[in-house]
Design an enzyme around this catalytic site. Structure first.
Site, PDB file in Angstrom:
ATOM      1  N   ARG A 168     -27.357 -31.672 -40.264  1.00 18.71           N
ATOM      2  CA  ARG A 168     -26.259 -30.762 -39.905  1.00 18.71           C
ATOM      3  C   ARG A 168     -26.476 -29.347 -40.436  1.00 18.71           C
ATOM      4  NH1 ARG A 168     -26.537 -34.361 -37.417  1.00 18.71           N
ATOM      5  NH2 ARG A 168     -25.111 -36.100 -37.126  1.00 18.71           N
ATOM      6  N   SER A 218     -16.633 -36.230 -36.450  1.00 17.22           N
ATOM      7  CA  SER A 218     -16.659 -36.631 -37.868  1.00 17.22           C
ATOM      8  C   SER A 218     -16.232 -35.447 -38.720  1.00 17.22           C
ATOM      9  CB  SER A 218     -18.069 -37.021 -38.292  1.00 17.22           C
ATOM     10  OG  SER A 218     -18.478 -38.134 -37.556  1.00 17.22           O
ATOM     11  N   GLU A 288     -17.883 -31.547 -42.619  1.00 13.43           N
ATOM     12  CA  GLU A 288     -18.931 -31.208 -41.645  1.00 13.43           C
ATOM     13  C   GLU A 288     -18.416 -30.085 -40.745  1.00 13.43           C
ATOM     14  OE1 GLU A 288     -20.814 -34.450 -39.470  1.00 13.43           O
ATOM     15  OE2 GLU A 288     -20.856 -33.216 -37.668  1.00 13.43           O
TER      16      GLU A 288
HETATM   17  C1  LIG Z   1     -15.131 -36.412 -30.135  1.00 10.43           C
HETATM   18  C2  LIG Z   1     -16.266 -35.705 -30.825  1.00 10.43           C
HETATM   19  C3  LIG Z   1     -17.451 -36.371 -31.089  1.00 10.43           C
HETATM   20  C4  LIG Z   1     -18.493 -35.731 -31.749  1.00 10.43           C
HETATM   21  N1  LIG Z   1     -19.655 -36.411 -31.975  1.00 10.43           N
HETATM   22  C5  LIG Z   1     -20.680 -35.795 -32.606  1.00 10.43           C
HETATM   23  C6  LIG Z   1     -21.906 -36.492 -32.850  1.00 10.43           C
HETATM   24  O1  LIG Z   1     -22.076 -37.637 -32.484  1.00 10.43           O
HETATM   25  N2  LIG Z   1     -22.888 -35.837 -33.503  1.00 10.43           N
HETATM   26  C7  LIG Z   1     -22.754 -34.541 -33.929  1.00 10.43           C
HETATM   27  O2  LIG Z   1     -23.700 -33.993 -34.519  1.00 10.43           O
HETATM   28  N3  LIG Z   1     -21.618 -33.854 -33.701  1.00 10.43           N
HETATM   29  C8  LIG Z   1     -20.578 -34.447 -33.057  1.00 10.43           C
HETATM   30  N4  LIG Z   1     -19.421 -33.751 -32.820  1.00 10.43           N
HETATM   31  C9  LIG Z   1     -19.277 -32.379 -33.331  1.00 10.43           C
HETATM   32  C10 LIG Z   1     -19.698 -31.266 -32.342  1.00 10.43           C
HETATM   33  O3  LIG Z   1     -19.543 -31.674 -31.001  1.00 10.43           O
HETATM   34  C11 LIG Z   1     -21.142 -30.820 -32.579  1.00 10.43           C
HETATM   35  O4  LIG Z   1     -21.302 -30.283 -33.888  1.00 10.43           O
HETATM   36  C12 LIG Z   1     -21.585 -29.770 -31.555  1.00 10.43           C
HETATM   37  O5  LIG Z   1     -22.958 -29.558 -31.692  1.00 10.43           O
HETATM   38  C13 LIG Z   1     -20.845 -28.438 -31.704  1.00 10.43           C
HETATM   39  O6  LIG Z   1     -21.123 -27.659 -30.558  1.00 10.43           O
HETATM   40  P1  LIG Z   1     -20.090 -26.559 -30.048  1.00 10.43           P
HETATM   41  O7  LIG Z   1     -20.725 -25.846 -28.898  1.00 10.43           O
HETATM   42  O8  LIG Z   1     -18.762 -27.142 -29.798  1.00 10.43           O
HETATM   43  O9  LIG Z   1     -20.066 -25.605 -31.316  1.00 10.43           O
HETATM   44  P2  LIG Z   1     -18.806 -24.822 -31.901  1.00 10.43           P
HETATM   45  O10 LIG Z   1     -17.843 -25.782 -32.514  1.00 10.43           O
HETATM   46  O11 LIG Z   1     -18.279 -23.882 -30.879  1.00 10.43           O
HETATM   47  O12 LIG Z   1     -19.531 -23.996 -33.062  1.00 10.43           O
HETATM   48  C14 LIG Z   1     -20.094 -24.704 -34.156  1.00 10.43           C
HETATM   49  C15 LIG Z   1     -20.870 -23.685 -35.016  1.00 10.43           C
HETATM   50  O13 LIG Z   1     -21.957 -23.166 -34.245  1.00 10.43           O
HETATM   51  C16 LIG Z   1     -21.896 -21.753 -34.196  1.00 10.43           C
HETATM   52  N5  LIG Z   1     -22.370 -21.303 -32.876  1.00 10.43           N
HETATM   53  C17 LIG Z   1     -21.899 -21.695 -31.660  1.00 10.43           C
HETATM   54  N6  LIG Z   1     -22.562 -21.043 -30.683  1.00 10.43           N
HETATM   55  C18 LIG Z   1     -23.467 -20.217 -31.294  1.00 10.43           C
HETATM   56  C19 LIG Z   1     -24.434 -19.278 -30.814  1.00 10.43           C
HETATM   57  N7  LIG Z   1     -24.605 -19.029 -29.498  1.00 10.43           N
HETATM   58  N8  LIG Z   1     -25.204 -18.633 -31.736  1.00 10.43           N
HETATM   59  C20 LIG Z   1     -25.035 -18.848 -33.066  1.00 10.43           C
HETATM   60  N9  LIG Z   1     -24.109 -19.706 -33.574  1.00 10.43           N
HETATM   61  C21 LIG Z   1     -23.347 -20.389 -32.685  1.00 10.43           C
HETATM   62  C22 LIG Z   1     -20.427 -21.408 -34.395  1.00 10.43           C
HETATM   63  O14 LIG Z   1     -20.235 -20.081 -34.886  1.00 10.43           O
HETATM   64  C23 LIG Z   1     -19.989 -22.484 -35.394  1.00 10.43           C
HETATM   65  O15 LIG Z   1     -20.283 -22.108 -36.720  1.00 10.43           O
HETATM   66  C24 LIG Z   1     -18.356 -34.369 -32.152  1.00 10.43           C
HETATM   67  C25 LIG Z   1     -17.159 -33.696 -31.871  1.00 10.43           C
HETATM   68  C26 LIG Z   1     -16.121 -34.342 -31.216  1.00 10.43           C
HETATM   69  C27 LIG Z   1     -14.859 -33.581 -30.905  1.00 10.43           C
END
Ligand SMILES: Cc1cc2nc3c(=O)[nH]c(=O)nc-3n(C[C@H](O)[C@H](O)[C@H](O)COP(=O)(O)OP(=O)(O)OC[C@H]3O[C@@H](n4cnc5c(N)ncnc54)[C@H](O)[C@@H]3O)c2cc1C
Length: 295
Positions: A168, A218, A288
């Protein structure tokens, strides 16, 4: 600033004083100065150069908790920056491509390696930032290189080694670069097997996770040698709630929003879990999810 934003982006892509609860999967959070949706990489880079430190970048907002006070910044959301193309055994994807779409493009082209990502509700950039992973796979296994810009719009290509991917964590948690796109290296596979694996993993997710509620997945990182959900469950905290925020009854590793939880309710549940688990097991739980506030 609003005028300058409207020179760069179409009017419908600029939402002034917009509540972040509408743009995060947790469904919490006060307003940002504006929420802006660039439509392509060029627009994204122009916004980065204009807003510099006055912006927060988000993909699907699926790993963040925005505080109730909102953000004294602009939130740039990449969901419309979503070009994706397959080139032999590689796939190029813009930052805002969903991991579900990326995995389905891979499957459609008989490329194996991204099955683990098909149920993670984030974008390519959010996945790289977090080194997202599930069911034994992680972004680190499939990434080849990442395209990013600094706050002045200078482009840099990060090789796999430069990404410093670990549990992570990526170099982007430290350096403030904005990811614009990435290339993934995959292996030829059998299309039916790839689709069957994706289906199986998504079913396992549905069976185990409270997907019917708003959450950010998580809540805590996995502490060395333990599972956060198990420690929380064994502390008797399943169902523990403050307002509409609750430790899920289905999976204690998830804090869920049962309706209209405030970010402060979620934080109170998180604090209580941390305190109780530390007292009972001497284990320090670390969130996380990224907590976004003005501090
Ligand atoms: C139901 C559910 C299940 C999930 N299951 C998992 C799983 O199995 N495994 C897992 O690892 N995660 C899981 N997650 C968490 C999440 O989906 C992941 O961490 C995912 O990768 C986040 O992507 P996002 O685009 O939503 O990022 P965001 O939440 O929009 O951003 C996360 C971070 O990334 C940064 N960021 C986003 N875009 C950029 C960019 N273009 N440049 C630089 N920084 C950027 C943001 O500033 C922030 O700090 C889950 C979430 C939910 C709601």
């Amino acid at each position: 600033m609003e005028g300058k934003l409207l020179e760069l982006c179409r009017r419908e892509n600029v939402l002034i004083n917009e509540p972040m609860k509408n743009h995060t999967t947790f469904g919490c959070g006060g307003a940002a100065k504006a929420v802006v949706f660039p439509e392509n990489r060029q627009e994204l880079v122009a916004l980065v150069k204009l807003l510099k430190d006055d912006m927060v970048i988000l993909g699907n907002g699926s790993n963040v908790l925005v505080c109730d006070e909102g953000l004294e910044k602009y939130a740039v959301i990449t969901l419309k920056v979503k070009e994706v193309k397959c080139e032999g055994d590689s796939i190029y994807a813009d930052c805002g491509v969903s991991l579900a779409k990326l995995s389905s493009v891979a499957a459609e082209n008989s490329l194996a390696g991204l099955e683990f990502a098909s149920g993670i509700p984030g974008t390519v950039a959010g996945g790289i930032f977090m080194n997202a992973g599930a069911y034994g796979g992680e972004i680190k296994d499939v990434i080849s290189e990442v395209y990013a810009v600094d706050k002045d719009g200078n482009e840099k290509i990060f090789s796999k080694e430069e990404l410093k991917l670990s549990y992570r964590h990526s170099v982007f948690c430290e350096n403030g670069y904005i990811i614009t796109g990435a290339k993934f290296n995959l292996e030829k596979g059998n299309k039916e097997v790839i689709y069957a694996t994706m289906k199986d993993l998504n079913q396992r997710r549905k069976d185990k996770q409270p997907l019917e509620y708003k959450s950010a997945g998580s809540t805590f990182k996995r502490p060395e040698g333990y599972f956060a959900g198990q420690l929380i469950e064994e502390s008797g905290l399943k169902g523990y709630s403050v307002g509409d925020a609750q430790v899920s009854e289905k999976h204690a590793g998830f804090v869920i929003n049962k309706g209209d939880a405030k970010a402060s309710d979620v934080l109170a549940v998180i604090d209580h879990c941390k305190k109780t688990v530390a007292e009972k097991f001497g284990v320090n739980l670390e969130p996380e999810i990224k907590i976004l506030s003005n501090d």
